[in-house]
Scaffold this motif. Structure first.
Motif, PDB file in Angstrom:
ATOM      1  N   HIS A  47       0.890  -1.152   0.000  1.00  0.00           N
ATOM      2  CA  HIS A  47       0.000   0.000   0.000  1.00  0.00           C
ATOM      3  C   HIS A  47       0.930   1.205   0.000  1.00  0.00           C
ATOM      4  O   HIS A  47       1.356   1.665   1.048  1.00  0.00           O
ATOM      5  N   MET A  48       1.259   1.666  -1.197  1.00  0.00           N
ATOM      6  CA  MET A  48       2.351   2.610  -1.379  1.00  0.00           C
ATOM      7  C   MET A  48       1.951   4.056  -1.093  1.00  0.00           C
ATOM      8  O   MET A  48       0.853   4.478  -1.414  1.00  0.00           O
ATOM      9  N   THR A  49       2.914   4.813  -0.532  1.00  0.00           N
ATOM     10  CA  THR A  49       2.747   6.258  -0.364  1.00  0.00           C
ATOM     11  C   THR A  49       3.200   6.932  -1.656  1.00  0.00           C
ATOM     12  O   THR A  49       3.842   6.292  -2.518  1.00  0.00           O
ATOM     13  N   VAL A  50       2.906   8.217  -1.781  1.00  0.00           N
ATOM     14  CA  VAL A  50       3.367   8.973  -2.952  1.00  0.00           C
ATOM     15  C   VAL A  50       4.890   8.919  -3.041  1.00  0.00           C
ATOM     16  O   VAL A  50       5.455   8.764  -4.131  1.00  0.00           O
ATOM     17  N   GLU A  51       5.564   9.018  -1.909  1.00  0.00           N
ATOM     18  CA  GLU A  51       7.025   8.992  -1.912  1.00  0.00           C
ATOM     19  C   GLU A  51       7.569   7.665  -2.436  1.00  0.00           C
ATOM     20  O   GLU A  51       8.547   7.634  -3.173  1.00  0.00           O
ATOM     21  N   GLN A  52       6.923   6.567  -2.078  1.00  0.00           N
ATOM     22  CA  GLN A  52       7.358   5.256  -2.571  1.00  0.00           C
ATOM     23  C   GLN A  52       7.089   5.123  -4.072  1.00  0.00           C
ATOM     24  O   GLN A  52       7.926   4.584  -4.804  1.00  0.00           O
ATOM     25  N   ILE A  53       5.950   5.605  -4.510  1.00  0.00           N
ATOM     26  CA  ILE A  53       5.632   5.575  -5.940  1.00  0.00           C
ATOM     27  C   ILE A  53       6.637   6.427  -6.702  1.00  0.00           C
ATOM     28  O   ILE A  53       7.158   6.025  -7.746  1.00  0.00           O
ATOM     29  N   PHE A  54       6.931   7.607  -6.164  1.00  0.00           N
ATOM     30  CA  PHE A  54       7.896   8.522  -6.774  1.00  0.00           C
ATOM     31  C   PHE A  54       9.266   7.852  -6.925  1.00  0.00           C
ATOM     32  O   PHE A  54       9.888   7.922  -7.995  1.00  0.00           O
ATOM     33  N   ALA A  55       9.730   7.182  -5.878  1.00  0.00           N
ATOM     34  CA  ALA A  55      11.035   6.515  -5.927  1.00  0.00           C
ATOM     35  C   ALA A  55      11.066   5.459  -7.029  1.00  0.00           C
ATOM     36  O   ALA A  55      12.054   5.339  -7.762  1.00  0.00           O
ATOM     37  N   GLU A  56       9.997   4.704  -7.162  1.00  0.00           N
ATOM     38  CA  GLU A  56       9.942   3.673  -8.198  1.00  0.00           C
ATOM     39  C   GLU A  56       9.848   4.295  -9.597  1.00  0.00           C
ATOM     40  O   GLU A  56      10.486   3.839 -10.536  1.00  0.00           O
ATOM     41  N   LEU A  57       9.043   5.332  -9.737  1.00  0.00           N
ATOM     42  CA  LEU A  57       8.887   6.002 -11.033  1.00  0.00           C
ATOM     43  C   LEU A  57      10.188   6.660 -11.467  1.00  0.00           C
ATOM     44  O   LEU A  57      10.530   6.673 -12.646  1.00  0.00           O
ATOM     45  N   LYS A  58      10.939   7.196 -10.528  1.00  0.00           N
ATOM     46  CA  LYS A  58      12.192   7.907 -10.816  1.00  0.00           C
ATOM     47  C   LYS A  58      13.238   6.980 -11.433  1.00  0.00           C
ATOM     48  O   LYS A  58      14.089   7.428 -12.195  1.00  0.00           O
ATOM     49  N   VAL A  59      13.155   5.702 -11.143  1.00  0.00           N
ATOM     50  CA  VAL A  59      14.083   4.737 -11.741  1.00  0.00           C
ATOM     51  C   VAL A  59      13.920   4.734 -13.262  1.00  0.00           C
ATOM     52  O   VAL A  59      14.899   4.713 -14.003  1.00  0.00           O
ATOM     53  N   ARG A  60      12.663   4.783 -13.701  1.00  0.00           N
ATOM     54  CA  ARG A  60      12.391   4.748 -15.135  1.00  0.00           C
ATOM     55  C   ARG A  60      12.443   6.136 -15.772  1.00  0.00           C
ATOM     56  O   ARG A  60      12.820   6.273 -16.934  1.00  0.00           O
ATOM     57  N   TYR A  61      12.022   7.152 -15.017  1.00  0.00           N
ATOM     58  CA  TYR A  61      11.984   8.530 -15.510  1.00  0.00           C
ATOM     59  C   TYR A  61      12.764   9.418 -14.535  1.00  0.00           C
ATOM     60  O   TYR A  61      12.169  10.049 -13.659  1.00  0.00           O
ATOM     61  N   PRO A  62      14.085   9.476 -14.662  1.00  0.00           N
ATOM     62  CA  PRO A  62      14.922  10.188 -13.680  1.00  0.00           C
ATOM     63  C   PRO A  62      14.598  11.682 -13.519  1.00  0.00           C
ATOM     64  O   PRO A  62      14.872  12.251 -12.475  1.00  0.00           O
ATOM     65  N   LYS A  63      13.999  12.297 -14.518  1.00  0.00           N
ATOM     66  CA  LYS A  63      13.727  13.739 -14.431  1.00  0.00           C
ATOM     67  C   LYS A  63      12.344  14.058 -13.859  1.00  0.00           C
ATOM     68  O   LYS A  63      11.990  15.222 -13.717  1.00  0.00           O
ATOM     69  N   VAL A  64      11.572  13.049 -13.527  1.00  0.00           N
ATOM     70  CA  VAL A  64      10.230  13.282 -12.996  1.00  0.00           C
ATOM     71  C   VAL A  64      10.320  13.987 -11.638  1.00  0.00           C
ATOM     72  O   VAL A  64      11.280  13.802 -10.890  1.00  0.00           O
ATOM     73  N   VAL A  65       9.316  14.805 -11.332  1.00  0.00           N
ATOM     74  CA  VAL A  65       9.255  15.497 -10.041  1.00  0.00           C
ATOM     75  C   VAL A  65       8.079  14.944  -9.243  1.00  0.00           C
ATOM     76  O   VAL A  65       7.122  14.414  -9.802  1.00  0.00           O
ATOM     77  N   ILE A  66       8.157  15.103  -7.931  1.00  0.00           N
ATOM     78  CA  ILE A  66       7.133  14.512  -7.065  1.00  0.00           C
ATOM     79  C   ILE A  66       5.749  15.108  -7.301  1.00  0.00           C
ATOM     80  O   ILE A  66       4.739  14.428  -7.145  1.00  0.00           O
ATOM     81  N   ALA A  67       5.683  16.365  -7.724  1.00  0.00           N
ATOM     82  CA  ALA A  67       4.380  16.985  -8.015  1.00  0.00           C
ATOM     83  C   ALA A  67       3.646  16.211  -9.112  1.00  0.00           C
ATOM     84  O   ALA A  67       2.414  16.106  -9.089  1.00  0.00           O
ATOM     85  N   THR A  68       4.389  15.642 -10.045  1.00  0.00           N
ATOM     86  CA  THR A  68       3.791  14.832 -11.113  1.00  0.00           C
ATOM     87  C   THR A  68       3.083  13.619 -10.522  1.00  0.00           C
ATOM     88  O   THR A  68       1.995  13.250 -10.947  1.00  0.00           O
ATOM     89  N   VAL A  69       3.700  13.018  -9.521  1.00  0.00           N
ATOM     90  CA  VAL A  69       3.090  11.845  -8.878  1.00  0.00           C
ATOM     91  C   VAL A  69       1.826  12.261  -8.131  1.00  0.00           C
ATOM     92  O   VAL A  69       0.780  11.623  -8.278  1.00  0.00           O
ATOM     93  N   TYR A  70       1.906  13.332  -7.355  1.00  0.00           N
ATOM     94  CA  TYR A  70       0.717  13.808  -6.641  1.00  0.00           C
ATOM     95  C   TYR A  70      -0.430  14.090  -7.610  1.00  0.00           C
ATOM     96  O   TYR A  70      -1.563  13.669  -7.390  1.00  0.00           O
ATOM     97  N   ASN A  71      -0.137  14.813  -8.679  1.00  0.00           N
ATOM     98  CA  ASN A  71      -1.184  15.149  -9.657  1.00  0.00           C
ATOM     99  C   ASN A  71      -1.803  13.905 -10.280  1.00  0.00           C
ATOM    100  O   ASN A  71      -3.024  13.821 -10.449  1.00  0.00           O
ATOM    101  N   ASN A  72      -0.967  12.949 -10.626  1.00  0.00           N
ATOM    102  CA  ASN A  72      -1.472  11.764 -11.317  1.00  0.00           C
ATOM    103  C   ASN A  72      -2.181  10.778 -10.399  1.00  0.00           C
ATOM    104  O   ASN A  72      -3.166  10.165 -10.811  1.00  0.00           O
TER     105      ASN A  72
END
Length: 124
Positions: A18-43
Motif C-alpha cells: 500500500h504505497m505512499t506517494v514517496e514510494q511511488i515517486f522513488a519507483e517512477l524515478k528509476v524509469r523517468y529520472p527527471k520526474v518530479v514529485i508533483a507529477t506523482v501527486y497530480n497523477n
C-alpha cells in the motif's frame, strides 16, 4: 492516459504493498529520472478521481494507494502496517441501510499486528 498516469497506475496495481506517494515517486524515478514529485501527486489524484485506484486514509499517516479491486484492510494501531483481508461483501446490506446506492465503502479493522503484539506481550 499520459505516460506518467499509465506508469503510476501500473506501479500501484502491480504492487501488493500500500504505497505512499514517496514510494511511488522513488519507483517512477528509476524509469523517468527527471520526474518530479508533483507529477506523482497530480497523477495519483487523477487516477483516484477516476476511480481507477483506491486512496487509503489512516489517521496520522500519509495516504496510501491501492488497487481498486474490492477488499478490506487490517491496520495495526501501533505501527500502521496495512494488510489486505477479504470479508463478505457488504454492498447489499449497506444499500439497504442507506436507502439506495452509494459510491463505495472502505472497511478498516484496527488491531495489533503479530509483531507489535509480540513486542507488547513477549509472546507471538
Amino acid at each position: 492516459m499520459t505516460k506518467y498516469e499509465k506508469e503510476i497506475y501500473h506501479i500501484i496495481t502491480a504492487s501488493m504493498e500500500h504505497m505512499t506517494v514517496e514510494q511511488i515517486f522513488a519507483e517512477l524515478k528509476v524509469r523517468y529520472p527527471k520526474v518530479v514529485i508533483a507529477t506523482v501527486y497530480n497523477n495519483v489524484n487523477k487516477l483516484w478521481d477516476a476511480g481507477l485506484i483506491r486512496k487509503i486514509f489512516v489517521e496520522n499517516m500519509p495516504d496510501r494507494y491501492d488497487r481498486a479491486v474490492r477488499h478490506d484492510h487490517l491496520v495495526c494501531r501501533r505501527c500502521g502496517k496495512l494488510a489486505d483481508i477479504s470479508f463478505d461483501d457488504l454492498t447489499d446490506a449497506l444499500s439497504e441501510k442507506v436507502g439506495g446506492d452509494f459510491l463505495y465503502y472502505d472497511l478498516k479493522v484496527y488491531y495489533l499486528c503479530p509483531s507489535c503484539r509480540e513486542k507488547e506481550t513477549g509472546q507471538p
